[in-house]
Scaffold this active site. Structure first.
Site, short mmCIF file in Angstrom:
data_model
loop_
_atom_site.label_atom_id
_atom_site.label_comp_id
_atom_site.label_asym_id
_atom_site.label_seq_id
_atom_site.Cartn_x
_atom_site.Cartn_y
_atom_site.Cartn_z
N HIS A 1 0.82 -1.23 0.00
CA HIS A 1 0.00 0.00 0.00
C HIS A 1 0.84 1.27 0.00
O HIS A 1 0.30 2.36 -0.07
CB HIS A 1 -0.94 -0.01 1.21
CG HIS A 1 -2.03 -1.02 1.09
ND1 HIS A 1 -3.32 -0.69 0.72
CD2 HIS A 1 -2.02 -2.37 1.24
CE1 HIS A 1 -4.06 -1.79 0.67
NE2 HIS A 1 -3.29 -2.82 0.98
N ASP B 1 3.39 9.62 -0.97
CA ASP B 1 2.22 8.84 -0.55
C ASP B 1 1.94 7.78 -1.60
O ASP B 1 1.90 8.09 -2.80
CB ASP B 1 1.00 9.77 -0.43
CG ASP B 1 0.04 9.33 0.66
OD1 ASP B 1 0.01 8.13 0.97
OD2 ASP B 1 -0.69 10.20 1.19
C1 GDG Z 1 -2.12 3.93 3.29
C2 GDG Z 1 -1.11 4.57 2.33
C3 GDG Z 1 -2.84 4.46 0.52
C4 GDG Z 1 -8.59 10.23 7.72
N1 GDG Z 1 -8.96 11.12 8.66
C5 GDG Z 1 -10.12 10.67 9.15
C6 GDG Z 1 -10.48 9.50 8.49
N2 GDG Z 1 -9.52 9.26 7.62
C7 GDG Z 1 -9.51 8.14 6.67
C8 GDG Z 1 -9.74 8.70 5.29
C9 GDG Z 1 -9.06 7.67 4.40
C10 GDG Z 1 -7.99 7.11 5.32
O1 GDG Z 1 -8.27 7.50 6.66
C11 GDG Z 1 -6.60 7.65 4.97
O2 GDG Z 1 -6.18 7.03 3.80
P1 GDG Z 1 -4.94 7.55 2.94
O3 GDG Z 1 -4.90 6.73 1.71
O4 GDG Z 1 -5.12 8.99 2.68
O5 GDG Z 1 -3.65 7.37 3.84
P2 GDG Z 1 -2.95 6.20 4.76
O6 GDG Z 1 -3.69 6.00 6.03
O7 GDG Z 1 -1.54 6.63 4.91
O8 GDG Z 1 -3.06 4.85 3.88
C12 GDG Z 1 -1.84 5.37 1.26
C13 GDG Z 1 -3.71 3.69 1.50
O9 GDG Z 1 -2.94 3.01 2.50
C14 GDG Z 1 -4.57 2.64 0.78
O10 GDG Z 1 -3.78 1.78 0.03
O11 GDG Z 1 -3.69 5.27 -0.27
O12 GDG Z 1 -0.92 5.90 0.32
O13 GDG Z 1 -0.18 5.40 3.03
O14 GDG Z 1 -9.96 6.66 4.06
O15 GDG Z 1 -11.12 8.80 5.09
N3 GDG Z 1 -11.60 8.82 8.73
C15 GDG Z 1 -12.43 9.33 9.70
N4 GDG Z 1 -12.13 10.46 10.41
C16 GDG Z 1 -11.00 11.16 10.17
O16 GDG Z 1 -10.75 12.18 10.81
N5 GDG Z 1 -13.58 8.69 9.99
#
Ligand code: GDG
Length: 489
Positions: A181, A390
């Site tokens: 990921h 990212d």
């Molecule tokens: C890893 C990789 C890759 C965030 N703040 C809140 C909240 N979130 C949720 C978002 C989103 C998730 O968390 C974050 O996903 P990201 O993809 O932006 O980042 P990582 O956690 O680093 O994920 C990344 C991912 O895996 C999937 O393969 O895209 O590159 O690093 O879904 O909605 N959810 C809630 N409250 C928040 O304040 N409920």
């Protein structure tokens, strides 16, 4: 070949042909609540769980994940989600010491910074490595117990690079897929890792290796060829290793678009978005949402906002930057330090420009409820998603899905996997340039309504085309084509 979006359960189940999916990730999809409600489960936050929980709810099967500090004497198999169980959660108990060395140590102080190009933040420690090996082995034993010979085993992420090989030793003819990921870095960076050979050999135990974007495929193949001496077919994207063929492909992860659109279209969400804007005195709203992680570029973003306020005094009083920072890995020193840096920057910028009626930065150090998060997406004039690196970044995609009003601009770092697909509608920035980011932010704020709408339409179309179902079906399809696969297809 790309599957049609939204064919949902039926398409996936056909591809599985009645076989079960056995999924392994570090993070559990549901966690036991603390306090009086203890015994009940609630869903955890984070990119991987957001993406995979809907998949498991539709396909069923078994999900193995850690139980940090868990008591091996307690039950570790549960049917989830509680509201209507569809799959089994198998927890693997880890001692506090193992969590410290395997998770906070090797996974998050060696592999995470390395794959995100933060060489100077890497800590390489033999003891941590030894526990990383031991925990991967524990998961290999537990997975082998759960998986029947014909099941599809699907291992996730950098916590389990060694698991495919360990499973191959236990299931020589099994079908094993692996998905990373986070970015796979360039060879010159990856080769710094003292255990580079073990990590590559570990991953190559899989039949199918998935990453988010083609450049990660190229870098992985290059490392296999030059650091392992493996024979690589760059055209077919296949590594010949250990008498087997390992397919390496890009599968850009997506989101469950209807879930976000449904919440965004609800009248209560719209009225929450209006309240957010009203509370911010109807100023222009710029939004950042991230786990509090140095890879996400939060200090650099704050500096860009500060620069803009310096250079455009007319924006003072009329612009609010809302940063939601979800606490993450708080036991790792670098993350605690980052929190202090952000606290100080927010204080400095608010102290410098704010007055009794306006603060330029609203900093929320917590996780918002899902509906509240989506209301924030709707309330924003500009989403400022500027990680230094990212793998994909799901927040960028969720922001577009939430904009059912086809409004809102997206300022997106060119160092995200998401930038490859969203480039036609997003304003791409190099987050390492404070001046460049400040200028782009100003341009984003000045886009005409027509320009915002035509850009948003393009991005929403891309987000629909790369729906989470497409990602899943493309991976299952690729797994079904594995030569000699005992399972699926
Ligand atoms: C890893 C990789 C890759 C965030 N703040 C809140 C909240 N979130 C949720 C978002 C989103 C998730 O968390 C974050 O996903 P990201 O993809 O932006 O980042 P990582 O956690 O680093 O994920 C990344 C991912 O895996 C999937 O393969 O895209 O590159 O690093 O879904 O909605 N959810 C809630 N409250 C928040 O304040 N409920």
């Amino acid at each position: 070949m790309t599957a049609t979006p939204n064919t949902g359960c039926a398409g996936e189940k056909n591809m599985l042909d009645g076989k079960r999916l056995v999924l392994v990730s570090n993070r559990e999809p549901y966690v036991r609540k603390q306090g009086p409600d203890k015994g009940h489960f609630e869903r955890t936050t984070g990119g991987l769980v957001t993406a995979l929980d809907p998949v498991m709810r539709r396909c069923g099967g078994v999900w193995l994940a850690w139980d940090p500090g868990g008591d091996p004497a307690l039950p570790h198999r549960f049917e989830v989600p509680e509201s209507g169980p569809t799959f089994t959660l198998r927890q693997v108990p880890l001692s506090r010491g193992e969590v410290r060395r395997y998770y906070y140590g090797f996974a998050n102080r060696a592999l995470w910074p390395l794959c995100h190009y933060f060489i100077d933040r890497c800590h390489f420690d033999d003891e941590q490595w030894n526990d990383y090996v031991a925990v991967n082995r524990r998961f290999a034993d537990a997975t082998a117990q759960e998986a029947a010979r014909e099941d599809l085993i699907w291992v996730h992420d950098y916590h389990f690079c060694l698991l495919p090989r360990m499973l191959r030793e236990r299931r020589p003819r099994g079908t094993i897929a692996y998905f990373l990921h986070i970015p796979f870095p360039a060879e010159e960076v990856f080769k710094i890792l003292p255990w580079r050979r073990e990590i590559l050999e570990g991953i190559l135990g899989a039949d199918l290796v998935g990453v988010h974007v083609p450049s990660y495929v190229t870098d992985f193949l290059g490392c296999c060829e030059r650091l392992l001496g493996a024979k690589v077919d760059h055209g077919a994207k296949v590594v010949h290793w250990d008498g087997r063929q390992v397919a390496v492909q890009a599968f850009p992860i997506g989101i469950e678009v209807e879930e976000i659109e449904g919440i965004a279209s609800a009248p209560e969400t719209a009225s929450r978005a209006r309240r957010i804007r009203k509370n911010l005195k109807e100023s222009k709203v710029v939004l950042g949402v991230d786990r509090l992680d140095y890879s996400k570029g939060i200090p650099e973003r704050l500096l860009a906002v500060e620069r803009l306020l310096e250079e455009a005094p007319e924006l003072r009083g009329g612009l609010t930057f809302v940063q939601v920072a979800v606490p993450s890995r708080t036991r790792v020193q670098e993350y605690r330090h980052l929190k202090r840096v952000i606290d100080e920057l927010v204080g400095r910028i608010n102290g410098r420009f704010g007055d009794s009626s306006w603060q330029p930065i609203r900093y929320l150090y917590r996780s918002l409820g899902r509906q509240d998060l989506i209301a924030h997406y709707l309330a924003a004039d500009v989403a400022m998603i500027t990680p230094l690196r990212d793998g994909m970044n799901l927040v960028a995609k969720e922001y577009c899905a939430a904009r059912v009003d086809e409004d809102g601009a997206l300022l997106l770092s060119e160092f995200t996997g998401a930038a490859e697909g969203l480039a036609s509608g997003a304003m791409l920035v190099n987050p390492f340039s404070v001046e460049g980011t400040a200028n782009k932010l100003r341009e984003a704020l000045e886009l005409s309504p027509n320009e915002r709408s035509s850009r948003m339409k393009l991005m929403r179309a891309h987000v629909r085309d790369t729906h989470i179902n497409v990602w899943l079906q493309d991976i299952l399809l690729a797994a079904s084509k594995i030569p000699g696969a005992d399972c699926i297809g």
